[in-house]
Scaffold this motif. Structure first.
Motif, PDB file in Angstrom:
ATOM      1  N   LYS A  30       1.113  -0.973   0.063  1.00 49.29           N
ATOM      2  CA  LYS A  30       0.270  -0.270  -0.035  1.00 49.29           C
ATOM      3  C   LYS A  30       0.811   1.656  -0.122  1.00 49.29           C
ATOM      4  O   LYS A  30       0.866   2.293  -0.268  1.00 49.29           O
ATOM      5  CB  LYS A  30      -0.921  -0.447   1.207  1.00 49.29           C
ATOM      6  CG  LYS A  30      -2.053  -0.877   1.261  1.00 49.29           C
ATOM      7  CD  LYS A  30      -3.379  -0.916   2.235  1.00 49.29           C
ATOM      8  CE  LYS A  30      -4.056  -2.251   1.889  1.00 49.29           C
ATOM      9  NZ  LYS A  30      -4.924  -2.138   3.326  1.00 49.29           N
ATOM     10  N   ALA A  31       1.681   1.647   0.600  1.00 46.86           N
ATOM     11  CA  ALA A  31       2.914   2.250   0.983  1.00 46.86           C
ATOM     12  C   ALA A  31       3.651   1.881  -0.699  1.00 46.86           C
ATOM     13  O   ALA A  31       3.455   3.972  -0.864  1.00 46.86           O
ATOM     14  CB  ALA A  31       3.854   2.107   2.296  1.00 46.86           C
ATOM     15  N   ARG A  32       3.959   1.709  -1.203  1.00 52.06           N
ATOM     16  CA  ARG A  32       4.392   1.326  -2.064  1.00 52.06           C
ATOM     17  C   ARG A  32       3.361   2.074  -3.730  1.00 52.06           C
ATOM     18  O   ARG A  32       4.048   2.492  -4.113  1.00 52.06           O
ATOM     19  CB  ARG A  32       5.313   0.113  -2.840  1.00 52.06           C
ATOM     20  CG  ARG A  32       5.770  -0.341  -4.626  1.00 52.06           C
ATOM     21  CD  ARG A  32       5.246  -1.440  -4.757  1.00 52.06           C
ATOM     22  NE  ARG A  32       3.855  -1.932  -4.759  1.00 52.06           N
ATOM     23  CZ  ARG A  32       4.019  -3.341  -5.459  1.00 52.06           C
ATOM     24  NH1 ARG A  32       4.529  -4.006  -5.620  1.00 52.06           N
ATOM     25  NH2 ARG A  32       2.531  -3.933  -5.190  1.00 52.06           N
ATOM     26  N   ASP A  33       2.498   1.863  -3.397  1.00 54.54           N
ATOM     27  CA  ASP A  33       1.291   2.246  -4.618  1.00 54.54           C
ATOM     28  C   ASP A  33       1.259   4.019  -4.193  1.00 54.54           C
ATOM     29  O   ASP A  33       0.955   4.342  -5.583  1.00 54.54           O
ATOM     30  CB  ASP A  33       0.194   0.995  -4.185  1.00 54.54           C
ATOM     31  CG  ASP A  33       0.115   0.027  -4.604  1.00 54.54           C
ATOM     32  OD1 ASP A  33       2.046  -0.951  -5.714  1.00 54.54           O
ATOM     33  OD2 ASP A  33      -0.545  -1.027  -4.869  1.00 54.54           O
ATOM     34  N   ALA A  34       1.318   3.982  -3.295  1.00 51.90           N
ATOM     35  CA  ALA A  34       1.254   5.074  -3.001  1.00 51.90           C
ATOM     36  C   ALA A  34       1.895   6.134  -3.094  1.00 51.90           C
ATOM     37  O   ALA A  34       2.228   7.490  -4.043  1.00 51.90           O
ATOM     38  CB  ALA A  34       0.210   5.285  -1.195  1.00 51.90           C
ATOM     39  N   PHE A  35       2.810   6.117  -3.176  1.00 46.83           N
ATOM     40  CA  PHE A  35       4.790   6.246  -3.359  1.00 46.83           C
ATOM     41  C   PHE A  35       4.729   6.322  -5.372  1.00 46.83           C
ATOM     42  O   PHE A  35       4.329   7.570  -5.871  1.00 46.83           O
ATOM     43  CB  PHE A  35       5.770   5.849  -3.007  1.00 46.83           C
ATOM     44  CG  PHE A  35       7.001   6.920  -3.928  1.00 46.83           C
ATOM     45  CD1 PHE A  35       6.634   8.210  -3.130  1.00 46.83           C
ATOM     46  CD2 PHE A  35       7.730   5.963  -4.568  1.00 46.83           C
ATOM     47  CE1 PHE A  35       8.278   8.348  -3.331  1.00 46.83           C
ATOM     48  CE2 PHE A  35       9.449   6.396  -5.182  1.00 46.83           C
ATOM     49  CZ  PHE A  35       9.587   7.835  -4.708  1.00 46.83           C
ATOM     50  N   TYR A  36       3.844   5.564  -5.502  1.00 44.26           N
ATOM     51  CA  TYR A  36       4.154   5.741  -7.345  1.00 44.26           C
ATOM     52  C   TYR A  36       3.409   6.378  -8.220  1.00 44.26           C
ATOM     53  O   TYR A  36       3.459   6.879  -8.559  1.00 44.26           O
ATOM     54  CB  TYR A  36       4.275   4.032  -7.639  1.00 44.26           C
ATOM     55  CG  TYR A  36       5.952   3.317  -7.391  1.00 44.26           C
ATOM     56  CD1 TYR A  36       6.303   4.099  -7.727  1.00 44.26           C
ATOM     57  CD2 TYR A  36       5.734   2.513  -6.730  1.00 44.26           C
ATOM     58  CE1 TYR A  36       8.386   3.699  -7.612  1.00 44.26           C
ATOM     59  CE2 TYR A  36       6.749   2.391  -6.395  1.00 44.26           C
ATOM     60  CZ  TYR A  36       8.278   2.067  -6.949  1.00 44.26           C
ATOM     61  OH  TYR A  36       9.687   1.943  -6.387  1.00 44.26           O
ATOM     62  N   ALA A  37       2.271   6.648  -7.669  1.00 45.78           N
ATOM     63  CA  ALA A  37       0.885   7.382  -7.752  1.00 45.78           C
ATOM     64  C   ALA A  37       1.508   8.818  -7.142  1.00 45.78           C
ATOM     65  O   ALA A  37       0.406   9.407  -8.408  1.00 45.78           O
ATOM     66  CB  ALA A  37      -0.435   6.748  -6.969  1.00 45.78           C
ATOM     67  N   CYS A  38       2.140   9.067  -6.091  1.00 46.33           N
ATOM     68  CA  CYS A  38       2.497  10.825  -6.513  1.00 46.33           C
ATOM     69  C   CYS A  38       2.863  10.818  -7.837  1.00 46.33           C
ATOM     70  O   CYS A  38       3.270  11.545  -8.269  1.00 46.33           O
ATOM     71  CB  CYS A  38       2.982  10.071  -5.197  1.00 46.33           C
ATOM     72  SG  CYS A  38       3.497  12.226  -4.954  1.00 46.33           S
TER      73      CYS A  38
END
Length: 116
Positions: A30-38
């Motif tokens: 979830k943290a990875r996906d949030a970073f790459y979404a940013c």
């Protein structure tokens, strides 16, 4: 008599490696996906921060990057960053190839005439 090698679990039966458990992995993802979404959302801004393996990202994504690095193992962060960079490079190459397509220019027969 042969010596039996102990596994890590036998030596430390009370140690639980929570970072490899299911909930910890989900938290990392979830943290990875949030970073790459940013990264995608802020792609128009100039990248000023440096992550692992040369990944550049804008200051606006610093908070999600810190969260990502805190929730995931360092080796996972490095792996995901490499994977992201490789995918972006591949996408850029595929996009460039499409934009360069067009009619082929073939030399005219007059260019093959021997000089008189």
């Amino acid at each position: 008599m042969a010596a039996v090698a102990e596994t890590d679990a036998e030596r430390n039966p009370d140690t639980v490696h929570t970072d490899v458990l299911s909930k910890a992995r989900e938290s990392c993802y979830k943290a990875r996906d949030a970073f790459y979404a940013c990264l995608e959302k802020e792609s128009s801004k100039k990248p000023t921060e440096i992550g692992s393996v040369g990944l550049l990202y804008p200051t606006e994504c610093k908070k999600s990057r810190v969260e990502y690095e805190n929730r995931c193992r360092a080796s996972w962060v490095k792996h995901f960053d490499r994977q992201h960079c490789k995918n972006k490079t591949l996408q850029r190459l595929l996009d460039d190839k499409d934009s360069k397509r067009g009619p082929l220019t073939v030399p005219q027969p007059s260019t093959f005439k021997p000089p008189s």
